[in-house]
Every structure is written in structure tokens, then in C-alpha cells.
Motif scaffolding. Structure first.
Motif, PDB file in Angstrom:
ATOM      1  N   VAL A   1      37.275  31.125  46.195  1.00  0.00           N
ATOM      2  CA  VAL A   1      37.511  30.625  44.852  1.00  0.00           C
ATOM      3  C   VAL A   1      36.161  30.354  44.199  1.00  0.00           C
ATOM      4  CG1 VAL A   1      37.747  28.217  45.636  1.00  0.00           C
ATOM      5  CG2 VAL A   1      38.727  28.900  43.441  1.00  0.00           C
ATOM      6  N   SER A   2      36.034  30.783  42.955  1.00  0.00           N
ATOM      7  CA  SER A   2      34.827  30.471  42.185  1.00  0.00           C
ATOM      8  C   SER A   2      35.204  29.523  41.060  1.00  0.00           C
ATOM      9  CB  SER A   2      34.195  31.743  41.599  1.00  0.00           C
ATOM     10  OG  SER A   2      35.036  32.306  40.596  1.00  0.00           O
TER      11      SER A   2
ATOM     12  N   THR B   1      47.062  34.203  40.852  1.00  0.00           N
ATOM     13  CA  THR B   1      47.886  35.134  40.080  1.00  0.00           C
ATOM     14  C   THR B   1      47.486  35.224  38.619  1.00  0.00           C
ATOM     15  OG1 THR B   1      49.483  33.393  39.574  1.00  0.00           O
ATOM     16  CG2 THR B   1      49.847  34.671  41.582  1.00  0.00           C
ATOM     17  N   GLY B   2      46.722  34.239  38.133  1.00  0.00           N
ATOM     18  CA  GLY B   2      46.358  34.238  36.723  1.00  0.00           C
ATOM     19  C   GLY B   2      47.496  33.798  35.826  1.00  0.00           C
ATOM     20  N   GLU B   3      48.569  33.263  36.421  1.00  0.00           N
ATOM     21  CA  GLU B   3      49.703  32.828  35.626  1.00  0.00           C
ATOM     22  C   GLU B   3      49.443  31.466  34.990  1.00  0.00           C
ATOM     23  OE1 GLU B   3      53.711  33.921  37.608  1.00  0.00           O
ATOM     24  OE2 GLU B   3      52.320  33.426  39.212  1.00  0.00           O
ATOM     25  N   LYS B   4      50.233  31.148  33.981  1.00  0.00           N
ATOM     26  CA  LYS B   4      50.197  29.816  33.428  1.00  0.00           C
ATOM     27  C   LYS B   4      50.774  28.852  34.454  1.00  0.00           C
ATOM     28  CE  LYS B   4      50.639  31.227  28.597  1.00  0.00           C
ATOM     29  NZ  LYS B   4      51.463  31.139  27.373  1.00  0.00           N
ATOM     30  N   ILE B   5      50.333  27.614  34.393  1.00  0.00           N
ATOM     31  CA  ILE B   5      50.773  26.620  35.365  1.00  0.00           C
ATOM     32  C   ILE B   5      52.288  26.506  35.407  1.00  0.00           C
ATOM     33  CG2 ILE B   5      50.802  24.137  35.856  1.00  0.00           C
ATOM     34  CD1 ILE B   5      47.923  24.012  35.084  1.00  0.00           C
ATOM     35  N   ILE B   6      52.949  26.554  34.267  1.00  0.00           N
ATOM     36  CA  ILE B   6      54.398  26.371  34.253  1.00  0.00           C
ATOM     37  C   ILE B   6      55.091  27.491  35.010  1.00  0.00           C
ATOM     38  CG2 ILE B   6      54.714  27.569  32.055  1.00  0.00           C
ATOM     39  CD1 ILE B   6      56.733  24.545  33.371  1.00  0.00           C
ATOM     40  N   ASN B   7      54.580  28.734  34.919  1.00  0.00           N
ATOM     41  CA  ASN B   7      55.173  29.847  35.654  1.00  0.00           C
ATOM     42  C   ASN B   7      54.973  29.686  37.153  1.00  0.00           C
ATOM     43  OD1 ASN B   7      56.013  31.091  33.314  1.00  0.00           O
ATOM     44  ND2 ASN B   7      54.160  32.319  33.116  1.00  0.00           N
ATOM     45  N   ALA B   8      53.775  29.263  37.535  1.00  0.00           N
ATOM     46  CA  ALA B   8      53.494  29.050  38.949  1.00  0.00           C
ATOM     47  C   ALA B   8      54.353  27.914  39.483  1.00  0.00           C
ATOM     48  CB  ALA B   8      52.015  28.739  39.147  1.00  0.00           C
TER      49      ALA B   8
ATOM     50  N   ASN C   1      38.643  30.960  39.527  1.00  0.00           N
ATOM     51  CA  ASN C   1      39.084  32.339  39.699  1.00  0.00           C
ATOM     52  C   ASN C   1      39.208  32.655  41.191  1.00  0.00           C
ATOM     53  OD1 ASN C   1      39.721  35.015  38.768  1.00  0.00           O
ATOM     54  ND2 ASN C   1      37.674  35.668  39.376  1.00  0.00           N
ATOM     55  N   TRP C   2      40.192  33.463  41.533  1.00  0.00           N
ATOM     56  CA  TRP C   2      40.458  33.861  42.922  1.00  0.00           C
ATOM     57  C   TRP C   2      39.744  35.171  43.205  1.00  0.00           C
ATOM     58  CZ3 TRP C   2      43.906  31.651  46.616  1.00  0.00           C
ATOM     59  CH2 TRP C   2      44.208  32.451  47.718  1.00  0.00           C
ATOM     60  N   LEU C   3      39.041  35.270  44.355  1.00  0.00           N
ATOM     61  CA  LEU C   3      38.331  36.490  44.728  1.00  0.00           C
ATOM     62  C   LEU C   3      38.736  36.894  46.135  1.00  0.00           C
ATOM     63  CD1 LEU C   3      36.047  34.247  43.450  1.00  0.00           C
ATOM     64  CD2 LEU C   3      34.785  36.361  43.222  1.00  0.00           C
ATOM     65  N   ASP C   4      39.199  38.119  46.303  1.00  0.00           N
ATOM     66  CA  ASP C   4      39.505  38.644  47.630  1.00  0.00           C
ATOM     67  C   ASP C   4      38.262  39.303  48.208  1.00  0.00           C
ATOM     68  OD1 ASP C   4      42.292  38.044  48.091  1.00  0.00           O
ATOM     69  OD2 ASP C   4      42.751  39.435  46.464  1.00  0.00           O
ATOM     70  N   THR C   5      37.903  38.945  49.442  1.00  0.00           N
ATOM     71  CA  THR C   5      36.734  39.526  50.102  1.00  0.00           C
ATOM     72  C   THR C   5      37.103  39.984  51.504  1.00  0.00           C
ATOM     73  OG1 THR C   5      35.828  37.607  51.312  1.00  0.00           O
ATOM     74  CG2 THR C   5      35.393  37.714  48.932  1.00  0.00           C
TER      75      THR C   5
ATOM     76  N   ILE D   1      40.664  24.595  35.142  1.00  0.00           N
ATOM     77  CA  ILE D   1      41.881  25.327  34.805  1.00  0.00           C
ATOM     78  C   ILE D   1      41.717  26.780  35.252  1.00  0.00           C
ATOM     79  CG2 ILE D   1      42.437  23.831  32.847  1.00  0.00           C
ATOM     80  CD1 ILE D   1      41.360  25.948  30.973  1.00  0.00           C
ATOM     81  N   PRO D   2      42.821  27.471  35.528  1.00  0.00           N
ATOM     82  CA  PRO D   2      42.706  28.878  35.918  1.00  0.00           C
ATOM     83  C   PRO D   2      42.133  29.712  34.781  1.00  0.00           C
ATOM     84  CG  PRO D   2      44.896  27.994  36.419  1.00  0.00           C
ATOM     85  CD  PRO D   2      44.217  26.995  35.542  1.00  0.00           C
ATOM     86  N   GLY D   3      41.258  30.647  35.113  1.00  0.00           N
ATOM     87  CA  GLY D   3      40.721  31.512  34.074  1.00  0.00           C
ATOM     88  C   GLY D   3      39.467  32.241  34.505  1.00  0.00           C
ATOM     89  N   ASN D   4      39.057  33.191  33.707  1.00  0.00           N
ATOM     90  CA  ASN D   4      37.887  34.025  33.965  1.00  0.00           C
ATOM     91  C   ASN D   4      36.817  33.764  32.921  1.00  0.00           C
ATOM     92  OD1 ASN D   4      37.227  35.821  36.024  1.00  0.00           O
ATOM     93  ND2 ASN D   4      38.934  37.180  35.517  1.00  0.00           N
ATOM     94  N   THR D   5      35.577  33.824  33.314  1.00  0.00           N
ATOM     95  CA  THR D   5      34.453  33.776  32.385  1.00  0.00           C
ATOM     96  C   THR D   5      33.526  34.939  32.730  1.00  0.00           C
ATOM     97  OG1 THR D   5      32.953  32.444  33.765  1.00  0.00           O
ATOM     98  CG2 THR D   5      34.589  31.239  32.436  1.00  0.00           C
TER      99      THR D   5
END
Length: 355
Positions: A197-198, A144-151, A187-191, A232-236
Motif C-alpha cells: 500500500v502506498s 478495488t478503487g470503489e467508493k467506501i459505501i460500495n465496499a 493506493n494498492w500495488l501488487d508486487t 482516503i482511497p485514490g491515485n495521485t
């Protein structure tokens, strides 16, 4: 997860109408509540955009959803034995726990009986169920890209301990300023073949796997310990690049993966993986052939083990290695996926020019 809009709309209508014909055909994950339901759930119906639809309960669990207490989707299509119901409750009481045979003995439960009953009903073992629940929790913030506390709050915890324990046991404790650790981003990837997960930084891709791969949890742990890293969750830019390349690959519009990758493993494993990279799209090799290419003709079993240790699915094409007799052999992502990938590449004719 079902991505076809026509199917999703059909299932959403079935959910609105509580159509019993669809019970067991799909499971609906509800983003706003964090639960998954079967078609006849009596709860108030969510908006279409807040629904994800899954073919199996395991897929919904791995996506981070927990069973709905209103419709109890884990009890469909038949009433479940008391023992199995108790086992599900035990997971919900302590979802980050890793279950072992000794744990069953302490509860007065025979491990073999528990496994047999659970698999008979759900088509997966209790350990698979517990793992899917645990991994789903850890992966939810990635998806979801949310912060850990929200998840953590979405997962239904009153305190952060359960969610953070589950996340940190797999991904590593969140680093502090005083920690001398490498930071990697997941990062989560739908295929077309299911979610992946990458794990990457701004220079290299370190891991690319299907989220339901058996052993993924330990694979991530080994990687972060070897690299002294926290995830940690995130994009590069690297995770965005592989996401784009995978989309092109599944559309048969990618000539070659160019995302920078980084191997970590033994010299023998690296030698095998480098040979795998030489197998062209549409071609296959054998474990025996690979053994000859690295001048280890008697190491066929070790070649298979190195293939299984590959942490960069599809990019490093271990799926292109088959048995000498032409049978597929094993694959960490599942033999059906291996067959699909080989068939996909065998007809890989619509290749776009390099950009």
C-alpha cells in the motif's frame, strides 16, 4: 496472491471440478461476493475474471475477503475445536474490534489456551487473524478503487457503521469542509513479493509498506495523527510514479528510485534513513557501520529500532542492513522477503539507462 496465469487457470479448473487434491493448496477470493473459499466449495462457480487465488487464508483476509459460510474454509483441513469456531464467529460479529487478553477473560476464555489452539490449526494467532480481517476491510476499497459505501456493502454490512468504523480507525475519519486536515491518498500495488500500500499526496510519498506487515495499522495511525491527515482511497501522480518504478525495480530495469519522499520522525531516525539511502543496490551495510556513520557508535540497538520505524519499504533500503556476523537480522516485511530482496539486488545486472 498468485499472478501466474498458468497457475491461476489450473486452480480455476480445480475450483470448477471441486478437486479435493487442492483443498488447502489455494484459497479462492470471489470478487462478486466478497468471500473466499477452498477448492471443494459447493457454491455456484464464479467466472474466471472474478477470481483471485491466494496461498494462505491470511492473504485472502488481508485482501478484504471474508470466509465463505458454505464451505467454511477456515475449518480445512481438519475439524476445528468449538472454542476456535466461536472465536471466528466473534470476529465476524464485530470485525473492527481490537482484541486484548481482557476480552478473553470476560468471555471465560483463557487467553494463552486460545492463542495456542488457534495457532496450532491456522499457523497464525487469533490476534493476527482478527487484525487481518480488520485490515482487509479497511484496505478493500483501496484495492478495488470503489467508493467506501460500495465496499461496505460488499463486505456484507446492512449498515455502514461496521465498515466505516474499521476504515476510519485506521485511516482517519473522512474530512468535512470545515476540517483543517491534510488529505492523503492510499493506493494498492501488487508486487512479486505480495501486495503493498502506498500513501501519498500530489507532492510526496509518505508511506510504502507490505499490507501484511506487522504493526502497519499503528504505523498508519501514527502517520496521520502526526500529519493531522485523513487517508482516503485514490491515485495521485506520486502514487502512479512509485507504482511504475516498483514494476521496473522488480524487473531489474530501475537504476534509482526518483519518487519524491517525505520523512516524518525524530532527528535521529531521519539521520539513519538518510544514511540508508546511500547504500547502493547490490551492497549491504551493518547496524554497527551505520552507528559509526552518524557518529553514534554505541547506538546500535537504536539504529535497529530506527530501521524498524522506516515507513518507506524498498525505497529506503533498510533491507540492506545486516548483522555484523553476516546474519540477516530482522525486517518488518519478514526475513524471507529481506533475503529475497538482497538476492534480487545482488544479481541486479540488467539495469536500463535512465529515461
Amino acid at each position: 496472491m498468485f499472478n501466474d496465469e498458468t497457475i491461476k487457470k489450473l486452480y480455476y479448473q480445480a475450483l470448477l471440478e471441486r478437486d479435493s487434491k487442492y483443498d488447502g493448496i489455494f484459497f479462492a477470493g470471489i470478487k462478486t461476493t466478497g468471500v473466499f473459499c477452498h477448492a471443494t466449495c459447493p457454491a455456484r462457480k464464479p467466472k474466471y475474471e472474478n477470481c483471485h487465488f491466494y496461498e494462505t487464508a491470511e492473504e485472502a483476509l488481508l485482501a478484504g475477503f471474508r470466509p465463505c459460510k458454505r464451505c467454511n474454509p477456515m475449518s480445512y483441513p481438519k475439524e476445528i475445536p468449538t472454542l476456535v469456531h466461536e472465536m471466528i464467529e466473534l470476529v465476524e460479529e464485530n470485525p473492527e474490534k481490537r482484541w486484548k487478553d481482557a476480552d478473553f477473560s470476560k468471555l471465560g476464555i483463557h487467553a494463552v489456551t486460545a492463542r495456542r489452539q488457534f495457532k496450532k490449526i491456522y499457523g497464525m494467532t487469533f490476534v493476527q487473524y482478527a487484525r487481518a480481517r480488520r485490515m482487509g476491510m479497511a484496505l478493500k476499497s483501496i484495492r478495488t478503487g470503489e467508493k467506501i459505501i460500495n465496499a461496505q456493502l460488499d463486505a456484507g454490512y446492512d449498515s455502514s457503521s461496521g465498515f466505516i468504523d474499521s476504515f476510519s480507525k485506521i485511516m482517519g475519519n473522512p474530512p468535512t469542509k470545515s476540517d483543517n486536515v491534510k488529505i492523503l491518498y492510499a493506493n494498492w500495488l501488487d508486487t512479486k513479493l505480495g501486495p503493498m500500500v502506498s500513501i501519498a499526496d500530489d507532492e510526496f510519498l509518505f508511506l510504502l509498506e507490505f499490507v501484511d506487515r506487522r504493526g502497519l495499522e499503528k504505523e498508519i495511525e501514527r502517520m496521520r495523527k502526526r500529519l493531522n491527515a485523513a487517508v482516503i482511497p485514490g491515485n495521485t501522480r506520486i502514487s502512479m510514479k512509485i507504482d511504475n518504478e516498483l514494476k521496473k525495480y522488480f524487473e531489474k530495469k530501475l537504476e534509482k528510485f526518483e519518487t519524491p519522499i517525505k520523512f516524518y520522525g525524530t532527528n535521529f531516525q531521519k539521520a539513519v534513513w538518510h544514511e540508508l539511502l546511500k547504500i547502493e543496490i547490490g551492497k549491504v551495510s551493518t547496524y554497527k557501520d551505520l552507528a559509526k556513520l552518524i557518529n553514534k557508535p554505541t547506538s546500535i540497538r537504536a539504529i535497529g529500532n530506527a530501521n524498524g520505524a522506516n515507513q518507506l519499504s524498498i525505497i529506503v533500503p533498510c533491507h540492506r542492513v545486516i548483522q555484523t556476523d553476516g546474519t540477516l537480522g530482522g525486517y518488518g516485511g519478514g526475513v524471507e522477503r529481506k533475503k529475497w530482496l538482497i538476492d534480487h539486488e545482488r544479481n541486479y545486472n540488467d539495469i536500463a539507462p535512465k529515461e
